[in-house]
Write a protein that holds these residues in place. Structure first.
Motif, PDB file in Angstrom:
ATOM      1  N   GLU A  13      28.767-113.425 -15.800  1.00 48.67           N
ATOM      2  CA  GLU A  13      29.960-113.379 -16.147  1.00 48.67           C
ATOM      3  C   GLU A  13      30.648-114.538 -16.850  1.00 48.67           C
ATOM      4  O   GLU A  13      31.748-114.480 -17.384  1.00 48.67           O
ATOM      5  CB  GLU A  13      31.075-113.042 -14.921  1.00 48.67           C
ATOM      6  N   SER A  14      29.766-115.747 -16.746  1.00 45.87           N
ATOM      7  CA  SER A  14      30.308-117.085 -17.210  1.00 45.87           C
ATOM      8  C   SER A  14      30.086-116.937 -18.662  1.00 45.87           C
ATOM      9  O   SER A  14      30.872-117.786 -19.309  1.00 45.87           O
ATOM     10  CB  SER A  14      29.854-118.140 -16.441  1.00 45.87           C
ATOM     11  N   GLU A  15      29.505-116.209 -19.225  1.00 45.27           N
ATOM     12  CA  GLU A  15      28.961-116.261 -20.879  1.00 45.27           C
ATOM     13  C   GLU A  15      30.094-116.366 -21.619  1.00 45.27           C
ATOM     14  O   GLU A  15      30.619-117.159 -22.405  1.00 45.27           O
ATOM     15  CB  GLU A  15      28.079-115.301 -21.176  1.00 45.27           C
ATOM     16  N   LYS A  16      31.222-115.511 -21.246  1.00 47.62           N
ATOM     17  CA  LYS A  16      32.334-115.576 -22.093  1.00 47.62           C
ATOM     18  C   LYS A  16      33.202-116.613 -22.149  1.00 47.62           C
ATOM     19  O   LYS A  16      34.125-116.604 -23.095  1.00 47.62           O
ATOM     20  CB  LYS A  16      33.188-114.086 -21.594  1.00 47.62           C
ATOM     21  N   TYR A  17      33.175-117.564 -21.297  1.00 44.70           N
ATOM     22  CA  TYR A  17      34.116-118.742 -21.264  1.00 44.70           C
ATOM     23  C   TYR A  17      33.087-119.801 -21.991  1.00 44.70           C
ATOM     24  O   TYR A  17      33.880-120.929 -21.894  1.00 44.70           O
ATOM     25  CB  TYR A  17      34.371-119.230 -19.726  1.00 44.70           C
ATOM     26  N   LEU A  18      32.206-119.778 -22.377  1.00 42.87           N
ATOM     27  CA  LEU A  18      31.400-120.779 -23.021  1.00 42.87           C
ATOM     28  C   LEU A  18      31.204-121.065 -24.321  1.00 42.87           C
ATOM     29  O   LEU A  18      31.022-121.748 -25.072  1.00 42.87           O
ATOM     30  CB  LEU A  18      29.923-121.046 -22.265  1.00 42.87           C
ATOM     31  N   GLY A  19      31.001-119.620 -25.195  1.00 41.00           N
ATOM     32  CA  GLY A  19      31.170-119.461 -26.386  1.00 41.00           C
ATOM     33  C   GLY A  19      29.937-119.904 -27.397  1.00 41.00           C
ATOM     34  O   GLY A  19      29.950-120.486 -28.251  1.00 41.00           O
ATOM     35  N   VAL A  20      28.883-120.135 -26.628  1.00 39.38           N
ATOM     36  CA  VAL A  20      27.625-120.799 -27.217  1.00 39.38           C
ATOM     37  C   VAL A  20      26.601-119.745 -27.116  1.00 39.38           C
ATOM     38  O   VAL A  20      25.624-120.146 -26.103  1.00 39.38           O
ATOM     39  CB  VAL A  20      27.415-122.152 -27.024  1.00 39.38           C
ATOM     40  N   LYS A  21      26.529-118.531 -27.272  1.00 42.06           N
ATOM     41  CA  LYS A  21      25.662-117.404 -26.775  1.00 42.06           C
ATOM     42  C   LYS A  21      24.168-118.001 -27.026  1.00 42.06           C
ATOM     43  O   LYS A  21      23.198-117.260 -26.083  1.00 42.06           O
ATOM     44  CB  LYS A  21      26.139-116.139 -27.248  1.00 42.06           C
ATOM     45  N   ASP A  22      23.888-118.416 -28.160  1.00 42.67           N
ATOM     46  CA  ASP A  22      22.459-118.487 -28.526  1.00 42.67           C
ATOM     47  C   ASP A  22      21.808-119.646 -27.424  1.00 42.67           C
ATOM     48  O   ASP A  22      20.557-119.781 -27.497  1.00 42.67           O
ATOM     49  CB  ASP A  22      22.398-119.081 -29.854  1.00 42.67           C
ATOM     50  N   LYS A  23      22.413-120.496 -26.636  1.00 42.86           N
ATOM     51  CA  LYS A  23      22.066-121.190 -25.726  1.00 42.86           C
ATOM     52  C   LYS A  23      21.878-121.068 -24.364  1.00 42.86           C
ATOM     53  O   LYS A  23      21.293-121.597 -23.512  1.00 42.86           O
ATOM     54  CB  LYS A  23      22.891-122.743 -25.792  1.00 42.86           C
TER      55      LYS A  23
END
Length: 369
Positions: free
Chosen positions: A147-157
């Protein structure tokens, strides 16, 4: 190989950092690890006690409101950057691992500036502000909650890895767990904990719930009140003429044998820190979660909702908690065997096992050598 680990402020940041450090030491013979934290933080005591080399730097969280304290904090953190630069130059790490807390800021930021490979581990469903800032600079970001993915904005990392838990969690059988507390492994058991010092709101609600629970002698209770409020709770129970020394109840200041407590329990009533939820998942237990309302960025509610959305727990907000609401939820879960088993299964699935191995593998892949 040389590795710096950093994280501080709360146990939620410190214990994962120490777990990563010790696992790296076990994996590699030729390795030197340095824990960098604030001089005044919990980590300054805990890291050396756990056999880790430690160096302290300046560091202070930024106030949330405008005041002269902002200037003071800014000056302290600029000094931390210069102190970190000196440590990096002398230690020459192949990797820097940050687990959050404001001390991670200057250490990971400075390492990234000098091109040293950096890994972040985010424990919560809603990332802390330090990790949000560092996300664009770090080479790799490891997540506990998808769920925290959407808050970080750097999906490739990003990579979801889970959160390390104590090795014995989930490996002790129910009978051995019950024996540690002198309880009957065939009876349903509630485990209540608000952390080492306790949670006043949970304790107050449970105090009011006990007369109802007393009507169910086949339901056992392990209640860790916390050291700060234990004597007060016992006095309150005496005042209310509640016989708290029942054969099926264990009311303790602190549950020293938490792996055993989890092993013999069926339902956990607790806060929603990431480490707590990781242990509930490893043990495969249904939960009634009461998020700590003053956690940074309200991250405990985000954690709790993530479990609730998976069908692994019920959530009661702290401001809504009372004995009646808590008892209603206990009945709905504990007295419904199908729901209890379903929630336990969903909790078990919430985090995949083997988080620490995945973290160590990715750290080694990221390091210079």
């Amino acid at each position: 190989m040389r590795v710096i680990v950093t994280g501080g402020g709360t146990g939620g940041h410190i214990y994962p950092a120490m777990a990563i450090a010790k696992a790296l030491q076990e994996r590699l013979n030729d390795i030197r690890i340095l824990y960098v934290g604030t001089r005044s933080g919990m980590e300054a005591k805990l890291a050396p006690e756990n056999g880790l080399e430690f160096l302290g730097i300046s560091g202070q969280g930024m106030p949330r409101q405008l005041s002269t304290e902002i200037l003071k904090a800014a000056g302290t953190n600029v000094r931390a950057l210069w102190e970190t630069k000196k440590i990096l130059k002398e230690f020459s790490p192949d990797l820097v691992v940050g687990t959050g807390g404001y001390v991670s800021g200057p250490v990971v930021l400075t390492a990234a500036f000098f091109g040293i490979p950096t890994v972040l581990h985010e424990q919560n469903a809603f990332p802390g502000k330090t990790n949000k800032i560092l996300a664009r600079m770090a080479k790799r970001i490891l997540l506990t909650f998808p769920e925290s993915e959407k808050y970080l904005g750097v999906k490739d990392k990003l990579q979801v890895v889970g959160l390390p838990v104590r090795e014995e969690i989930g490996k002790i059988d129910r009978r051995a767990g019950a024996k540690a507390f002198g309880l009957d492994p065939s009876k349903k058991t509630i485990l209540v904990t608000g952390g080492s010092r306790g949670a006043l709101s949970i304790n107050q609600a449970l105090t009011g719930l006990l007369p109802k629970l007393a009507e169910y002698p086949d339901i056992q209770l392990i209640w860790a009140t916390g050291t700060a409020t234990h004597d007060t709770i016992l006095q309150e129970l005496e005042t209310r003429n509640i016989d708290w020394q029942r054969e099926q109840w264990r009311i303790l200041a602190y549950a020293e044998h938490m792996p055993e407590a989890l092993a013999c329990s069926d339902l956990c009533i607790c806060r929603a820190g990431a480490s707590t939820l990781a242990e509930i998942s490893a043990a495969g237990k249904a939960g009634i979660l009461i998020p700590y309302p003053y956690a940074a960025e309200n991250h405990q509610e985000y954690n709790a909702r993530a479990f609730e959305n998976k069908g692994a727990a019920c959530v009661i907000l702290d401001k809504e908690l009372n004995a009646e609401i808590l008892w209603d939820n206990v009945q709905k879960v504990l007295l419904n065997s199908f729901k209890l088993e379903e929630m336990a299964a969903r909790a078990k699935e919430a985090f995949a096992p083997g988080a620490l191995d995945r973290i160590i593998n990715l750290c080694l892949q990221t390091a210079w050598r």
